[in-house]
Design a protein around this motif. Structure first.
Motif, PDB file in Angstrom:
ATOM      1  N   TYR A 249       0.831  -1.208   0.000  1.00  0.00           N
ATOM      2  CA  TYR A 249       0.000   0.000   0.000  1.00  0.00           C
ATOM      3  C   TYR A 249       0.863   1.255   0.000  1.00  0.00           C
ATOM      4  O   TYR A 249       0.651   2.178  -0.790  1.00  0.00           O
ATOM      5  CB  TYR A 249      -0.938   0.009   1.216  1.00  0.00           C
ATOM      6  CG  TYR A 249      -1.801   1.258   1.266  1.00  0.00           C
ATOM      7  CD1 TYR A 249      -2.988   1.320   0.551  1.00  0.00           C
ATOM      8  CD2 TYR A 249      -1.388   2.379   1.988  1.00  0.00           C
ATOM      9  CE1 TYR A 249      -3.766   2.475   0.568  1.00  0.00           C
ATOM     10  CE2 TYR A 249      -2.157   3.537   2.005  1.00  0.00           C
ATOM     11  CZ  TYR A 249      -3.347   3.577   1.291  1.00  0.00           C
ATOM     12  OH  TYR A 249      -4.096   4.726   1.288  1.00  0.00           O
ATOM     13  N   LYS A 295      -6.896  -2.813  -8.445  1.00  0.00           N
ATOM     14  CA  LYS A 295      -6.634  -1.714  -7.516  1.00  0.00           C
ATOM     15  C   LYS A 295      -7.440  -0.481  -7.937  1.00  0.00           C
ATOM     16  O   LYS A 295      -7.560  -0.182  -9.122  1.00  0.00           O
ATOM     17  CB  LYS A 295      -5.144  -1.355  -7.517  1.00  0.00           C
ATOM     18  CG  LYS A 295      -4.197  -2.530  -7.315  1.00  0.00           C
ATOM     19  CD  LYS A 295      -4.254  -3.085  -5.917  1.00  0.00           C
ATOM     20  CE  LYS A 295      -3.182  -4.161  -5.728  1.00  0.00           C
ATOM     21  NZ  LYS A 295      -3.275  -4.816  -4.402  1.00  0.00           N
ATOM     22  N   ASN A 296      -7.948   0.232  -6.924  1.00  0.00           N
ATOM     23  CA  ASN A 296      -8.665   1.483  -7.152  1.00  0.00           C
ATOM     24  C   ASN A 296      -7.724   2.638  -6.827  1.00  0.00           C
ATOM     25  O   ASN A 296      -7.338   2.833  -5.675  1.00  0.00           O
ATOM     26  CB  ASN A 296      -9.911   1.545  -6.277  1.00  0.00           C
ATOM     27  CG  ASN A 296     -10.730   2.800  -6.510  1.00  0.00           C
ATOM     28  OD1 ASN A 296     -10.297   3.720  -7.204  1.00  0.00           O
ATOM     29  ND2 ASN A 296     -11.910   2.860  -5.929  1.00  0.00           N
ATOM     30  N   GLU A 298      -8.019   5.740  -6.405  1.00  0.00           N
ATOM     31  CA  GLU A 298      -8.465   6.712  -5.405  1.00  0.00           C
ATOM     32  C   GLU A 298      -8.113   6.291  -3.986  1.00  0.00           C
ATOM     33  O   GLU A 298      -7.883   7.130  -3.110  1.00  0.00           O
ATOM     34  CB  GLU A 298      -9.976   6.903  -5.546  1.00  0.00           C
ATOM     35  CG  GLU A 298     -10.549   8.009  -4.699  1.00  0.00           C
ATOM     36  CD  GLU A 298     -12.044   8.189  -4.920  1.00  0.00           C
ATOM     37  OE1 GLU A 298     -12.642   8.996  -4.198  1.00  0.00           O
ATOM     38  OE2 GLU A 298     -12.603   7.524  -5.815  1.00  0.00           O
ATOM     39  N   ASN A 299      -8.042   4.995  -3.724  1.00  0.00           N
ATOM     40  CA  ASN A 299      -7.761   4.498  -2.374  1.00  0.00           C
ATOM     41  C   ASN A 299      -6.339   4.809  -1.920  1.00  0.00           C
ATOM     42  O   ASN A 299      -6.024   4.711  -0.730  1.00  0.00           O
ATOM     43  CB  ASN A 299      -7.979   2.986  -2.316  1.00  0.00           C
ATOM     44  CG  ASN A 299      -9.440   2.613  -2.486  1.00  0.00           C
ATOM     45  OD1 ASN A 299     -10.329   3.433  -2.244  1.00  0.00           O
ATOM     46  ND2 ASN A 299      -9.699   1.386  -2.916  1.00  0.00           N
ATOM     47  N   TYR A 300      -5.466   5.168  -2.852  1.00  0.00           N
ATOM     48  CA  TYR A 300      -4.057   5.371  -2.525  1.00  0.00           C
ATOM     49  C   TYR A 300      -3.685   6.848  -2.395  1.00  0.00           C
ATOM     50  O   TYR A 300      -2.516   7.179  -2.224  1.00  0.00           O
ATOM     51  CB  TYR A 300      -3.175   4.698  -3.589  1.00  0.00           C
ATOM     52  CG  TYR A 300      -3.336   3.200  -3.607  1.00  0.00           C
ATOM     53  CD1 TYR A 300      -2.574   2.390  -2.780  1.00  0.00           C
ATOM     54  CD2 TYR A 300      -4.274   2.594  -4.436  1.00  0.00           C
ATOM     55  CE1 TYR A 300      -2.729   1.011  -2.776  1.00  0.00           C
ATOM     56  CE2 TYR A 300      -4.449   1.214  -4.447  1.00  0.00           C
ATOM     57  CZ  TYR A 300      -3.673   0.431  -3.610  1.00  0.00           C
ATOM     58  OH  TYR A 300      -3.835  -0.932  -3.605  1.00  0.00           O
TER      59      TYR A 300
END
Length: 627
Positions: A249, A295-296, A298-300
């Motif tokens: 992450y 993987k999205n 925006e989540n990172y």
């Protein structure tokens, strides 16, 4: 004696820097029998190899490896160094940088004492204007038994500087530097740090990064589009790694926020680009790559600034994107206002739907107050209640590694400390605030304002404190003067030539900005001030504000020694200035002969030939040859 540390140094055409690099290793406050320095020469074409041979004869701790063919990047030399290392720990040093005599041994001993897989020390970047700390988050306190990939933002600094790592971690996991023009460090250290179980950190300077203007690297010659294409390759490799979830992450977040949102878009280079579509296409490729791996994107995203850039890109609101970035890039000069004790950027009406952008902590110096029967300095804080103030520090102006902590007390929205603490400081300083462990801001002199028709003069000035009583010293400042013979220099500010080292005999000889001057020796005045003696016997200042060393590593490509006359090999243009700005004043044809007055470097260090007509032509050997 078993080796505690192997220092791996890739070398390619670094003759200007090798002596200071080697001396920094020799000066380490450690038993030299406990270390080895492995210099791996990648077929240098300058005098690097000859210098290394001499150093290897002089110092027992140096091991010299000569590659048979040039590999084109530091990757293979570093891999060769790893495979030949004998130390329990390894560290990497670029040949143009240097190690801290006390900081590195301190970090190594800490790692050994606590059996740490990896240890992080403070890296320091030196430029012509400032000395700054790099990656504070990895080394802001003395601590041990940390999980390395749980350190906040640890993958935001994944170059070689300031790290020691157990060699067995690298070997047991078959980690090596991939052959890439850019990004090989990032991939190596993301993988290596993710395999470590324990870490130490230490706030002392360990590694010094040379970013003076005369030091031009391969990375500096790589375009942002090419760098981002290589970053896509790095991202794809990271997505394939079998590493802990939190490490993955943090690594992905780092690549997205730093290499795409920040370095690709959040800068003036993007705003000035003629072909912005190339930037947008790279963003879409990155997003599709993440989607392919489930993987999205925006989540990172951790910062609202980058969330805004993402949403504007996603919605193809490209004009709004440019407007937003232009405002953010103004920094301290941007229009701002205070709301709920926090400082916000003022956004125009067309950006009213973006996430509000605010300063984490904004501090304003409010002068000397008489409180509790004594004089105290007052600093007004603009922040939310969650922000924790850790330190108040007096930081030398333009030199962040020279600091002095002061005791303070926080009362509501103010910080107070004793006025006497200012007068006891023996250097000129800014007042700095450290918050949330490692984050750092300087105290301002003025509040922001949001008036769009009237500018507040001195709006973004820091509160700088300069002594009015301490005597000026004539001591030589190593950061101000060259302390070695650079062999050749060019002028970056107007300077005079003298007939004597004390500068009492000015000459009538004139030199111009950019002119290449060969240096015979570094000499000193009676007071110890360094001077440069030219090959013609004149004397010139060694002050770095006026001169910069010339790296002749490109002699195979350019003429660096002045010819009397050149023959034109290919049609080339003649310009009125060394920058080659504006229209050409003439076009030279094949077999033309041109008499040459001198060699003058462009602002980026490229040699030009100045003719007796005061015009400039290329010094590229593909176009000209000495007659």
């Amino acid at each position: 004696m078993e080796k505690l540390l192997s220092i791996i140094v890739p070398v390619y055409n670094k003759e200007l820097f090798l002596e200071s690099c080697v001396m920094s290793i020799s000066n380490l406050n450690i038993n030299k029998e406990a270390i080895e320095a492995i210099f791996v020469d990648d077929c240098s074409t300058d005098q690097s190899l000859e210098l290394l041979d001499k150093f290897a004869d002089k110092y027992n701790f140096i091991k010299l490896i000569k590659l048979k063919e040039n590999t084109g990047s530091p990757s293979e030399p570093r891999n060769v160094g790893i495979n030949n290392a004998q130390g329990e720990y390894i560290t990497f040093l670029d040949a143009d940088d240097w190690l801290d005599a006390n900081g590195l041994p301190m970090l190594l001993n800490q790692a050994v004492d606590h059996h740490s897989d990896v240890a992080f020390g403070q890296s320091v970047k030196h430029t012509d204007k400032v000395i700054k700390k790099v990656g504070r988050f990895s080394s802001y306190k003395y601590d041990n038994n940390l999980v390395p990939y749980d350190i906040e933002r640890i993958f935001r600094a994944v170059g070689p500087p300031g790290k020691v790592i157990k060699r067995e971690i690298v070997l047991d996991n078959n980690i090596e530097f991939k052959h890439m023009k850019y990004g090989e460090d990032k991939l190596f250290f993301i993988d290596a740090i993710s395999r470590c179980q324990t870490a130490s950190m230490n706030p002392n300077p360990v590694y010094h990064v040379n970013r003076y203007s005369y030091n031009q690297s391969l990375v500096g010659q790589t375009s942002i589009i090419e760098k981002t294409q290589l970053n896509l390759s790095v991202l794809e490799e990271v997505l394939k790694l079998d590493i802990p979830d939190n490490a993955e992450y943090q690594a992905i977040s780092r690549i997205i926020e730093m290499d795409f949102m920040s370095r690709l878009f959040n800068n003036k280079r993007f705003l000035d680009a003629d072909n912005k579509q190339a930037f947008y296409d790279l963003f879409k490729k990155m997003e599709h790559m993440l989607e392919k791996h489930g993987k999205n994107l925006e989540n990172y995203l951790l910062e609202d600034k980058f969330r805004n850039i993402y949403y504007l890109l996603k919605n193809e609101s490209y004009q709004k994107l440019c407007d937003f970035i232009e405002i953010v890039l103004q920094g301290g000069k941007a229009k701002k206002y205070v709301k709920d004790n926090q400082v916000y950027f003022l956004m125009p009406n067309n950006l009213e739907n973006v996430f509000p952008i605010k300063e984490s902590v904004f501090a304003v110096y409010e002068g000397t107050h008489f409180i509790d029967n004594e004089m105290k300095e007052a600093i007004r804080l603009y922040k939310d209640d969650k922000k924790v103030i850790n330190k108040v520090v007096l930081t030398e102006i333009n030199n962040e590694i020279n600091t002095r902590d002061v005791e303070f007390e926080e009362r509501g929205q103010y910080i107070y400390f004793k006025t006497d603490d200012l007068s006891q400081c023996d250097f000129d300083f800014n007042i700095s605030i450290v918050f949330d462990g490692y984050k750092f801001v300087n105290v301002n002199m003025n509040l922001p304002n949001a008036n769009t028709t009237i500018a507040l003069k001195r709006q973004s000035f820091k509160a700088e404190f300069v002594s009015s009583t301490k005597p000026k010293t004539n001591a030589v400042n190593d950061d101000k003067y060259l302390t070695y013979n650079p062999k050749a220099i060019s002028l970056i500010k107007e300077a005079k030539l003298y007939g004597d080292v004390e500068f009492k005999q000015p000459t009538d000889v004139t030199i111009e900005i950019g002119e290449l001057i060969n240096i015979k020796a570094l000499v000193y005045t009676r007071n110890g001030t360094p001077r440069l003696q030219t090959d013609k016997g004149y004397y010139l200042t060694a002050n770095k504000q006026f001169i910069q060393p010339v790296n002749k590593s490109k002699q195979a490509q350019y003429l660096f020694d002045q010819p009397q006359t050149v023959n034109i090999l290919k049609k080339c243009k003649e310009y009125s200035n060394r920058k080659f700005d504006g229209p050409a004043v003439n076009v030279l044809s094949v077999s033309d002969h041109v008499d040459i007055q001198k060699i003058v470097l462009s602002p980026k260090g490229t040699p030009r030939l100045k003719t007796f007509k005061d015009t400039f032509i290329t010094a590229n050997r593909d176009f000209v040859e000495e007659a």
